[in-house]
Write a protein that holds these residues in place. Structure first.
Motif, PDB file in Angstrom:
ATOM      1  N   PHE A 162       0.839  -1.193   0.000  1.00 31.68           N
ATOM      2  CA  PHE A 162       0.000   0.000   0.000  1.00 31.68           C
ATOM      3  C   PHE A 162       0.872   1.241   0.000  1.00 31.68           C
ATOM      4  CE2 PHE A 162      -4.283  -1.464   1.787  1.00 31.68           C
ATOM      5  CZ  PHE A 162      -4.993  -0.926   0.723  1.00 31.68           C
ATOM      6  N   ARG A 163       0.504   2.211  -0.842  1.00 34.63           N
ATOM      7  CA  ARG A 163       1.170   3.521  -0.859  1.00 34.63           C
ATOM      8  C   ARG A 163       0.058   4.546  -0.747  1.00 34.63           C
ATOM      9  NH1 ARG A 163       6.872   3.016  -1.471  1.00 34.63           N
ATOM     10  NH2 ARG A 163       7.244   1.009  -2.462  1.00 34.63           N
ATOM     11  N   ILE A 164      -0.113   5.101   0.427  1.00 30.97           N
ATOM     12  CA  ILE A 164      -1.222   6.026   0.645  1.00 30.97           C
ATOM     13  C   ILE A 164      -0.641   7.327   1.176  1.00 30.97           C
ATOM     14  CG2 ILE A 164      -3.404   6.410   1.861  1.00 30.97           C
ATOM     15  CD1 ILE A 164      -3.789   3.406   2.023  1.00 30.97           C
ATOM     16  N   THR A 192      13.576  10.830  -4.902  1.00 32.65           N
ATOM     17  CA  THR A 192      14.009  10.020  -6.040  1.00 32.65           C
ATOM     18  C   THR A 192      14.808   8.813  -5.541  1.00 32.65           C
ATOM     19  OG1 THR A 192      14.204  12.070  -7.295  1.00 32.65           O
ATOM     20  CG2 THR A 192      15.254  10.111  -8.238  1.00 32.65           C
ATOM     21  N   HIS A 193      14.394   7.624  -5.954  1.00 33.51           N
ATOM     22  CA  HIS A 193      15.101   6.409  -5.545  1.00 33.51           C
ATOM     23  C   HIS A 193      14.929   5.337  -6.620  1.00 33.51           C
ATOM     24  CE1 HIS A 193      10.936   5.539  -4.418  1.00 33.51           C
ATOM     25  NE2 HIS A 193      11.249   4.259  -4.530  1.00 33.51           N
ATOM     26  N   TYR A 194      15.690   4.255  -6.474  1.00 34.24           N
ATOM     27  CA  TYR A 194      15.455   3.106  -7.351  1.00 34.24           C
ATOM     28  C   TYR A 194      15.123   1.898  -6.498  1.00 34.24           C
ATOM     29  CZ  TYR A 194      20.141   1.275  -6.184  1.00 34.24           C
ATOM     30  OH  TYR A 194      21.236   0.789  -5.529  1.00 34.24           O
ATOM     31  N   ASP A 195      14.460   0.924  -7.121  1.00 32.26           N
ATOM     32  CA  ASP A 195      14.212  -0.377  -6.509  1.00 32.26           C
ATOM     33  C   ASP A 195      14.842  -1.422  -7.425  1.00 32.26           C
ATOM     34  OD1 ASP A 195      12.291   0.503  -4.308  1.00 32.26           O
ATOM     35  OD2 ASP A 195      11.265   1.272  -6.072  1.00 32.26           O
ATOM     36  N   ILE A 196      15.089  -2.607  -6.881  1.00 31.04           N
ATOM     37  CA  ILE A 196      15.847  -3.570  -7.697  1.00 31.04           C
ATOM     38  C   ILE A 196      14.966  -4.602  -8.400  1.00 31.04           C
ATOM     39  CG2 ILE A 196      18.106  -3.358  -6.569  1.00 31.04           C
ATOM     40  CD1 ILE A 196      16.247  -6.284  -5.551  1.00 31.04           C
ATOM     41  N   PHE A 215      14.982   5.212 -11.789  1.00 29.53           N
ATOM     42  CA  PHE A 215      14.751   6.124 -10.665  1.00 29.53           C
ATOM     43  C   PHE A 215      13.358   6.724 -10.778  1.00 29.53           C
ATOM     44  CE2 PHE A 215      19.271   5.893 -11.403  1.00 29.53           C
ATOM     45  CZ  PHE A 215      19.767   5.710 -10.130  1.00 29.53           C
ATOM     46  N   HIS A 216      12.727   6.928  -9.619  1.00 29.48           N
ATOM     47  CA  HIS A 216      11.410   7.574  -9.649  1.00 29.48           C
ATOM     48  C   HIS A 216      11.245   8.509  -8.462  1.00 29.48           C
ATOM     49  CE1 HIS A 216      11.240   3.452  -8.091  1.00 29.48           C
ATOM     50  NE2 HIS A 216      10.259   3.801  -7.267  1.00 29.48           N
ATOM     51  N   ASN A 217      10.568   9.632  -8.754  1.00 29.94           N
ATOM     52  CA  ASN A 217      10.222  10.646  -7.765  1.00 29.94           C
ATOM     53  C   ASN A 217       8.725  10.853  -7.896  1.00 29.94           C
ATOM     54  OD1 ASN A 217       9.602  13.571  -6.979  1.00 29.94           O
ATOM     55  ND2 ASN A 217      11.713  13.357  -6.279  1.00 29.94           N
TER      56      ASN A 217
HETATM   57 FE   LIG Z   1       9.953   2.844  -5.354  1.00 32.64          FE
END
Ligand SMILES: [Fe+2]
Ligand SMILES: O=C(O)CCC(=O)C(=O)O
Length: 317
Positions: free
Chosen positions: A150-152, A161-165, A236-238
């Motif tokens: 969940f992202r609320i 800004t970050h990356y996931d693997i 990367f996403h912000n």
């Molecule tokens: Fe993420």
């Protein structure tokens, strides 16, 4: 972030099904917005009242921040715990009656597993009453599934800004969201500390401090309720929530299981060999410290040159 010439747009695909995803979209390994995928009745059902009634009062750990822009360097946010229903109420309102620090503080939930140190987030386990309302796209084998999260967030809240693997489908159920993405090849322009970029303000970046950032090429999109963002691993996403919004993201393991660190309930630890290579690099840099400055600089340059010649892939998009 302005819409200058160098900004890219994330491509939008309508009426995506598994065949289209696997043949046209997934192999390109660039982000894509998928519109018109059936994600179930959640799109209409998940009002604040409904989430309050059905989501229950299990305790959730949340980020609470006095300003919209969360800052991991100066740690301007705190972790707090609230019952889910109370959290939803607060995240959906602009001014709070009950608050921790201020009446316009912002909230962000990234849901966790039962025991956050060992268990993996899966809304089907943690929120079974809500999970029935959402259909996860079956674009990959069930054995590759890693987590559903969940992202609320409050209106306006911004995640750095970050990356996931792992590969990721970010399903936007309600609210709109502005996403700025950068290619993994921009890793050299983003001033990374671990998985996060030190450049927090993408609209007005401090180019005195971050001169290389001007080389990075942003790709942007605005997710509408019901949209899914395909986020390939390492992009990367912000993320800025334009409204109160509920999203669920699904991480899956697209590589052989042996690549991943098994002690990783969040699903964002670097691949095992990546971790090891970074540790060895840290040791190499410590060793250079033993040298007089002009030698240190010289061997540093030789190392950069060797990396450029041997591992950087000129063919990748
Ligand atoms: Fe993420
Ligand atoms: O939508 C968000 O709030 C953040 C999404 C994200 O970071 C992810 O899905 O990996």
């Amino acid at each position: 972030m302005g819409d200058s010439e160098k900004d890219g747009k994330v491509p939008l695909y309508e009426d995506v099904n598994k065949e289209l995803f696997l043949s046209e979209i997934y192999p390109k390994r660039v982000p894509a917005v998928l519109r018109g995928v059936d994600i179930g009745p959640c799109v209409n059902l998940w009002t604040t009242d409904y989430l309050f009634q059905k989501g229950g009062s299990r305790q959730v750990k949340i980020h609470v921040c006095p300003t919209a822009q969360m800052d991991f360097i100066n740690k301007n946010f705190a972790y707090r715990t609230l019952p889910f229903d109370e959290f939803v109420t607060r995240a959906a309102e602009e001014k709070h009656k009950d608050f921790f620090h201020s009446q316009d503080e912002k909230y962000y939930l990234r849901s966790l597993g039962e025991d956050p140190r060992k268990d993996i987030a899966d809304i089907r386990t943690q929120f079974p009453e809500l999970a029935d309302d959402i259909i996860f796209p079956e674009f990959f084998a069930p054995s590759q599934f890693f987590s559903s999260v969940f992202r609320i967030g409050s209106p306006g809240v911004q995640l750095w800004t970050h990356y996931d693997i792992m590969d990721n489908l970010l399903i936007q159920v309600s609210g709109r969201k502005r996403v700025v993405l950068f290619s993994p090849r921009d890793a050299t322009h983003l001033y990374l500390t671990g998985d996060k970029s030190a450049v927090l303000d993408l609209e007005n970046p401090d180019l005195e401090r971050f001169p290389q950032f001007s080389q990075a090429r942003p790709y942007t999109c605005t997710l509408q309720p019901g949209d899914i963002l395909f986020l390939p691993a390492l992009w990367f996403h912000n993320v800025v929530s334009l409204d109160f919004g509920v999203a669920i993201n699904i991480f899956w393991r697209h590589l052989d299981p042996g690549f991943y660190d098994n002690k990783d309930p969040y699903g964002n630890k670097d691949l095992l060999s990546g971790q090891r290579a970074l540790q060895i690099l840290d040791r190499a840099l410590k060793t250079l410290d033993e040298l007089p400055v002009e030698y240190k600089d010289f061997y540093g340059r030789r190392m950069v040159s060797k990396i450029q010649q041997t591992v950087l892939d000129k063919e990748l998009p």
